[in-house]
Scaffold this active site. Structure first.
Site, PDB file in Angstrom:
ATOM      1  N   GLU A   1     -68.932  39.831   1.110  1.00  0.00           N
ATOM      2  CA  GLU A   1     -68.718  41.040   2.319  1.00  0.00           C
ATOM      3  C   GLU A   1     -70.173  40.320   3.086  1.00  0.00           C
ATOM      4  O   GLU A   1     -69.911  41.250   4.276  1.00  0.00           O
ATOM      5  CB  GLU A   1     -69.085  42.247   0.962  1.00  0.00           C
ATOM      6  CG  GLU A   1     -68.808  43.615   2.164  1.00  0.00           C
ATOM      7  CD  GLU A   1     -67.020  43.718   2.664  1.00  0.00           C
ATOM      8  OE1 GLU A   1     -66.714  43.364   2.128  1.00  0.00           O
ATOM      9  OE2 GLU A   1     -67.191  45.084   2.243  1.00  0.00           O
ATOM     10  N   ASP A   2     -71.100  40.664   2.535  1.00  0.00           N
ATOM     11  CA  ASP A   2     -72.285  40.935   3.365  1.00  0.00           C
ATOM     12  C   ASP A   2     -72.425  40.145   4.302  1.00  0.00           C
ATOM     13  O   ASP A   2     -73.865  39.562   4.748  1.00  0.00           O
ATOM     14  CB  ASP A   2     -73.349  41.404   3.044  1.00  0.00           C
ATOM     15  CG  ASP A   2     -73.024  42.802   2.059  1.00  0.00           C
ATOM     16  OD1 ASP A   2     -72.174  43.590   2.984  1.00  0.00           O
ATOM     17  OD2 ASP A   2     -74.082  43.684   1.666  1.00  0.00           O
TER      18      ASP A   2
END
Ligand code: MN
Length: 501
Positions: free
Chosen positions: A73-74
């Site tokens: 996600e990051d």
């Protein structure tokens, strides 16, 4: 790496240590340069979450996935890369966590909402470990919440209080439920939190001495009676649970007997009952307050015996009796069962008694078809709420026992007033029918206002629906009486219902 391993009470094998070291290094490299709002390196977060999880569930693939849970996600590193390095099991866990992170539970107009909800349930039905990671993730975020802006704090805390803490409770993980509740209570209801805290502190001050004396008396009695036990501790009621209990008892703290309880940890179930007998021999018990959760565990698997007794001077104490295994399970819940099953260490002294555990297992076996996701919602995560859907997939949460009528008024007043029928899961239904978890309800509207009867009131559980129905009935009654007067009809011409009044 050494510190990380030291902070988890488990002896990892060499191969397991290698996997964890690799995951830690991978995560460190991926999050390189990223900072948390606190200014610390981002890596602090996945490590923190993994340490939290390690306390109750030291399973290597799950911990590796926790260390890596924010990577796709990051950082833009694709899941495929993680799968290549760590295998499908770890990658699937991370994928599940990522999907869970997208779920918005309330007031969401997001069209991906139901889609994500589905992913959540499919992910979790495939693997309950995904929920454990997500709960540990949330607990670490709650512990460090002071660094994010206040409006965001409120949102996260409310979601934690409404969704995450109840899930932890449902899974029997008492340690997490308590902490999640108290951390978010402080933010969601700051005034109430402060007030409850002050009340609790005052009560602890005034009772501290008598509790210590009782503890001494109790250990003396058990020693002279020759019963062995592991320890006697004092446990203080958590603030959020005290707050909720106070609401039920006119905010009178003197009416709550279990603010401080003495807890006797025993070696065996038989000892719990022997000690109960000894306690009742020496102290007068309150008859209605002996609760045997060993014979009848709570729905989340909780086991203990609770009794409330009077000391000679009239002061009142709650005493809880449980074995060390029951104590461990009260803290770790499903994680304790799972871990021992996985490790093949399960022994006969560790029965899988919790109803939800069987329920979850059955659920996991059954839910292989993604189309059955609504069916899978029927798992009773939320003891007193049900989630139901409009045909478009908007979600409404209602109290258990709510009917089609509650649903219609919850969607829109007009829908309630013009309702002539309904379909539940595509089948014709009565509007007084009680809804179940995951039902999809289609309200059939008429062009004319519905004829609302007192039966509607009987079938409505929510305040909103009941108020609207009462309003209608009052107005309707007034209107008829008015018309009767206008027509100068005799009372006898009134329908029987109105004549009675
Ligand atoms: Mn995270």
């Amino acid at each position: 790496m050494k510190d990380f391993l030291k902070s988890i009470p488990h002896n990892f094998k060499q191969a397991e240590q290698a996997v964890l070291a690799k995951a830690l290094a991978f995560s460190e490299k991926a999050h390189q340069g990223q900072k948390r709002k606190s200014g610390e390196d981002y890596l602090i977060h996945p490590i923190g979450a993994a340490i939290i999880l390690g306390q109750i569930f030291p399973d290597t693939p799950t911990l590796a996935a926790t260390l890596l849970h924010d990577v796709p996600e990051d950082t833009g590193i694709p899941l495929e890369k993680i799968e290549k390095e760590f295998g499908g099991e770890v990658a699937q866990l991370i994928d599940g966590v990522t999907h869970l992170g997208h779920v918005r539970f309330k007031d969401s107009k997001d069209k991906f909402y139901v889609e994500n909800l589905r992913k959540m349930f499919i992910a979790t039905s495939q693997d309950i470990r995904v929920i454990l990671i997500k709960l540990a993730d949330r607990l670490h975020n709650m512990r460090t919440i002071e660094f994010i802006p206040p409006d965001k704090q409120a949102k996260v805390a409310r979601e934690t209080l409404e969704i995450y803490a109840p899930i932890a409770g449902r899974l029997g993980i008492g340690a997490w439920k308590d902490e999640l509740e108290d951390l978010s209570f402080r933010i969601v209801y700051p005034k109430e939190y402060q007030k409850t805290k002050e009340m609790l502190e005052a009560e602890l001050d005034s009772r501290d001495k008598s509790i210590k004396e009782m503890q001494k008396k109790l250990s003396h009695i058990l020693r002279t009676e020759g019963i062995k036990y592991l320890e006697i501790t004092g446990r203080v009621k958590r603030l959020y649970s005290l707050f909720n209990k106070l609401k039920k008892y006119d905010n009178d703290i003197k009416k709550i007997y279990d603010i401080i309880a003495l807890r006797v940890i025993t070696k065996s179930t038989a000892d719990c009952y022997s000690i109960l007998g000894i306690i009742h021999k020496h102290f007068q018990p309150m008859p209605s307050r002996i609760k045997d959760f060993i014979a009848t565990p709570k729905p989340n698997g909780y086991q203990s015996i609770h009794t409330t007794v009077f000391d000679k001077d009239g002061s009142i104490f709650e005493i809880q009796l449980r074995t060390d295994l029951m104590h461990e399970e009260a803290e770790r819940g499903i994680a304790a069962h799972w871990f021992y099953t996985e490790e093949g260490k399960e022994d006969s002294s560790r029965p899988v008694h919790a109803p939800w555990f069987k329920e979850l297992q059955a659920w996991q076996e059954e839910t292989t078809n993604p189309e059955e996701y609504l069916e899978s919602l029927k798992i009773d995560f939320f003891r007193d709420r049900i989630f139901v859907f409009t045909p478009k997939g908007d979600i409404k949460d209602l109290p258990v026992g709510a009917s089609v009528i509650d649903f219609a008024f919850a969607v829109h007043s007009e829908l309630g007033y013009f309702m002539m029928g309904a379909k539940i899961n595509g089948k014709m239904a009565k509007i007084t029918d009680v809804l179940e978890q995951g039902d999809v309800i289609e309200i059939i509207k008429s062009k004319k206002p519905a004829t609302i009867s007192h039966d509607w009131l009987k079938a409505a559980k929510t305040g909103g629906a009941r108020n609207k129905i009462r309003h209608y009935l009052n107005e309707h009654e007034k209107g008829i009486i008015q018309r009767v007067k206008e027509l100068k009809l005799k009372d006898l011409s009134l329908p029987q219902f109105f004549r009675k009044k």
